[in-house]
Structure formats: structure tokens, C-alpha cells
Scaffold this motif. Structure first.
Motif, PDB file in Angstrom:
ATOM      1  N   LYS A 112       0.849  -1.183   0.000  1.00  0.00           N
ATOM      2  CA  LYS A 112       0.000   0.000   0.000  1.00  0.00           C
ATOM      3  C   LYS A 112       0.891   1.242   0.000  1.00  0.00           C
ATOM      4  N   GLY A 113       0.516   2.231  -0.773  1.00  0.00           N
ATOM      5  CA  GLY A 113       1.313   3.445  -0.901  1.00  0.00           C
ATOM      6  C   GLY A 113       1.401   4.258   0.370  1.00  0.00           C
ATOM      7  N   LYS A 114       0.354   4.274   1.137  1.00  0.00           N
ATOM      8  CA  LYS A 114       0.311   5.104   2.354  1.00  0.00           C
ATOM      9  C   LYS A 114       0.441   4.269   3.625  1.00  0.00           C
ATOM     10  N   ALA A 115       0.980   3.069   3.494  1.00  0.00           N
ATOM     11  CA  ALA A 115       1.176   2.225   4.674  1.00  0.00           C
ATOM     12  C   ALA A 115       2.202   2.872   5.601  1.00  0.00           C
ATOM     13  N   ALA A 116       2.118   2.547   6.854  1.00  0.00           N
ATOM     14  CA  ALA A 116       3.047   3.085   7.841  1.00  0.00           C
ATOM     15  C   ALA A 116       4.463   2.604   7.543  1.00  0.00           C
ATOM     16  N   SER A 117       5.432   3.403   7.936  1.00  0.00           N
ATOM     17  CA  SER A 117       6.826   3.009   7.757  1.00  0.00           C
ATOM     18  C   SER A 117       7.150   1.850   8.692  1.00  0.00           C
ATOM     19  N   GLY A 118       8.229   1.168   8.394  1.00  0.00           N
ATOM     20  CA  GLY A 118       8.662   0.061   9.245  1.00  0.00           C
ATOM     21  C   GLY A 118       9.330   0.569  10.509  1.00  0.00           C
ATOM     22  N   ILE A 119       9.865  -0.347  11.294  1.00  0.00           N
ATOM     23  CA  ILE A 119      10.519   0.034  12.545  1.00  0.00           C
ATOM     24  C   ILE A 119      11.760   0.890  12.287  1.00  0.00           C
ATOM     25  N   ASP A 120      12.313   0.786  11.068  1.00  0.00           N
ATOM     26  CA  ASP A 120      13.468   1.611  10.710  1.00  0.00           C
ATOM     27  C   ASP A 120      13.052   2.994  10.203  1.00  0.00           C
ATOM     28  N   ASN A 121      11.756   3.282  10.225  1.00  0.00           N
ATOM     29  CA  ASN A 121      11.180   4.568   9.809  1.00  0.00           C
ATOM     30  C   ASN A 121      11.406   4.893   8.334  1.00  0.00           C
ATOM     31  N   ILE A 122      11.616   3.881   7.502  1.00  0.00           N
ATOM     32  CA  ILE A 122      11.757   4.077   6.063  1.00  0.00           C
ATOM     33  C   ILE A 122      10.390   3.822   5.422  1.00  0.00           C
ATOM     34  N   THR A 123       9.898   4.813   4.710  1.00  0.00           N
ATOM     35  CA  THR A 123       8.611   4.674   4.033  1.00  0.00           C
ATOM     36  C   THR A 123       8.798   4.014   2.672  1.00  0.00           C
ATOM     37  N   LYS A 124       7.687   3.628   2.067  1.00  0.00           N
ATOM     38  CA  LYS A 124       7.742   3.032   0.730  1.00  0.00           C
ATOM     39  C   LYS A 124       8.341   4.030  -0.259  1.00  0.00           C
ATOM     40  N   ASP A 125       7.954   5.289  -0.162  1.00  0.00           N
ATOM     41  CA  ASP A 125       8.485   6.314  -1.066  1.00  0.00           C
ATOM     42  C   ASP A 125       9.990   6.487  -0.902  1.00  0.00           C
ATOM     43  N   GLN A 126      10.469   6.468   0.330  1.00  0.00           N
ATOM     44  CA  GLN A 126      11.908   6.613   0.581  1.00  0.00           C
ATOM     45  C   GLN A 126      12.672   5.409   0.033  1.00  0.00           C
ATOM     46  N   TYR A 127      12.133   4.206   0.226  1.00  0.00           N
ATOM     47  CA  TYR A 127      12.778   2.990  -0.272  1.00  0.00           C
ATOM     48  C   TYR A 127      12.823   3.003  -1.794  1.00  0.00           C
ATOM     49  N   ALA A 128      11.793   3.579  -2.425  1.00  0.00           N
ATOM     50  CA  ALA A 128      11.690   3.604  -3.878  1.00  0.00           C
ATOM     51  C   ALA A 128      12.719   4.517  -4.531  1.00  0.00           C
ATOM     52  N   ILE A 129      13.252   5.479  -3.805  1.00  0.00           N
ATOM     53  CA  ILE A 129      14.227   6.410  -4.376  1.00  0.00           C
ATOM     54  C   ILE A 129      15.410   5.658  -4.981  1.00  0.00           C
ATOM     55  N   HIS A 130      15.891   4.659  -4.267  1.00  0.00           N
ATOM     56  CA  HIS A 130      17.006   3.824  -4.741  1.00  0.00           C
ATOM     57  C   HIS A 130      16.547   2.371  -4.819  1.00  0.00           C
ATOM     58  N   LEU A 131      15.371   2.160  -5.395  1.00  0.00           N
ATOM     59  CA  LEU A 131      14.743   0.845  -5.387  1.00  0.00           C
ATOM     60  C   LEU A 131      15.639  -0.236  -5.987  1.00  0.00           C
ATOM     61  N   ASP A 132      16.224   0.010  -7.132  1.00  0.00           N
ATOM     62  CA  ASP A 132      17.047  -1.003  -7.793  1.00  0.00           C
ATOM     63  C   ASP A 132      18.211  -1.431  -6.896  1.00  0.00           C
ATOM     64  N   ALA A 133      18.912  -0.458  -6.343  1.00  0.00           N
ATOM     65  CA  ALA A 133      20.051  -0.761  -5.460  1.00  0.00           C
ATOM     66  C   ALA A 133      19.577  -1.428  -4.167  1.00  0.00           C
TER      67      ALA A 133
END
Length: 76
Positions: free
Chosen positions: A14-35
Motif C-alpha cells: 500500500k502506498g500510504k502504509a506506515a513506515s517500518g521500525i526503521d522509519n523508512i517509508t515506501k516512497d523513501q525505499y523507492a528512491i534507490h529501489l534497484d540498489a
């Protein structure tokens, strides 16, 4: 486990799901998704991936409002 499978899982999050315990959101993870996916696959294959503990709703409640927690004896 391969990159294609992880990419499919990522796209189904889900796009607006809460971040994980590491406070990384889906949008933040997607910035460098391939890596990020390459790194995750490598760690999974080396068995070096160590998931962080899960922050439960109860743990979150106690962390936010410790002064408001009251325990009541349950009558049998």
C-alpha cells in the motif's frame, strides 16, 4: 528469492502504509529501489539479512503513554 519477486511484492505494498521500525517509508525505499533490492537479494542469499524486531501496537502504546498505563486485577 529473487529481485523480480521482491519487486512484485514491493509494487503490491500500500502506498500510504506506515513506515517500518526503521522509519523508512515506501516512497523513501523507492528512491534507490534497484540498489535496495539488489542489496536485499544479496543479503538474503548470504543469509546475512537480520530483520529488525517488530514494534507492536502494544509496545507503541506503552512507549508513547507510560504515565497513563493502569493495570487492573481481573476478577475470576
Amino acid at each position: 528469492m529473487n529481485k523480480e519477486l521482491l519487486l512484485e511484492c514491493f509494487t503490491q505494498l500500500k502506498g500510504k502504509a506506515a513506515s517500518g521500525i526503521d522509519n523508512i517509508t515506501k516512497d523513501q525505499y523507492a528512491i534507490h529501489l534497484d540498489a535496495n533490492l539488489d542489496n536485499l537479494v544479496e543479503r538474503l542469499h548470504k543469509m546475512a539479512y537480520k530483520p529488525q524486531p517488530v514494534l507492536t501496537h502494544v509496545q507503541s502504546f506503552f512507549a508513547q503513554k507510560p504515565q497513563q498505563v493502569y493495570f487492573h486485577r481481573i476478577k475470576k
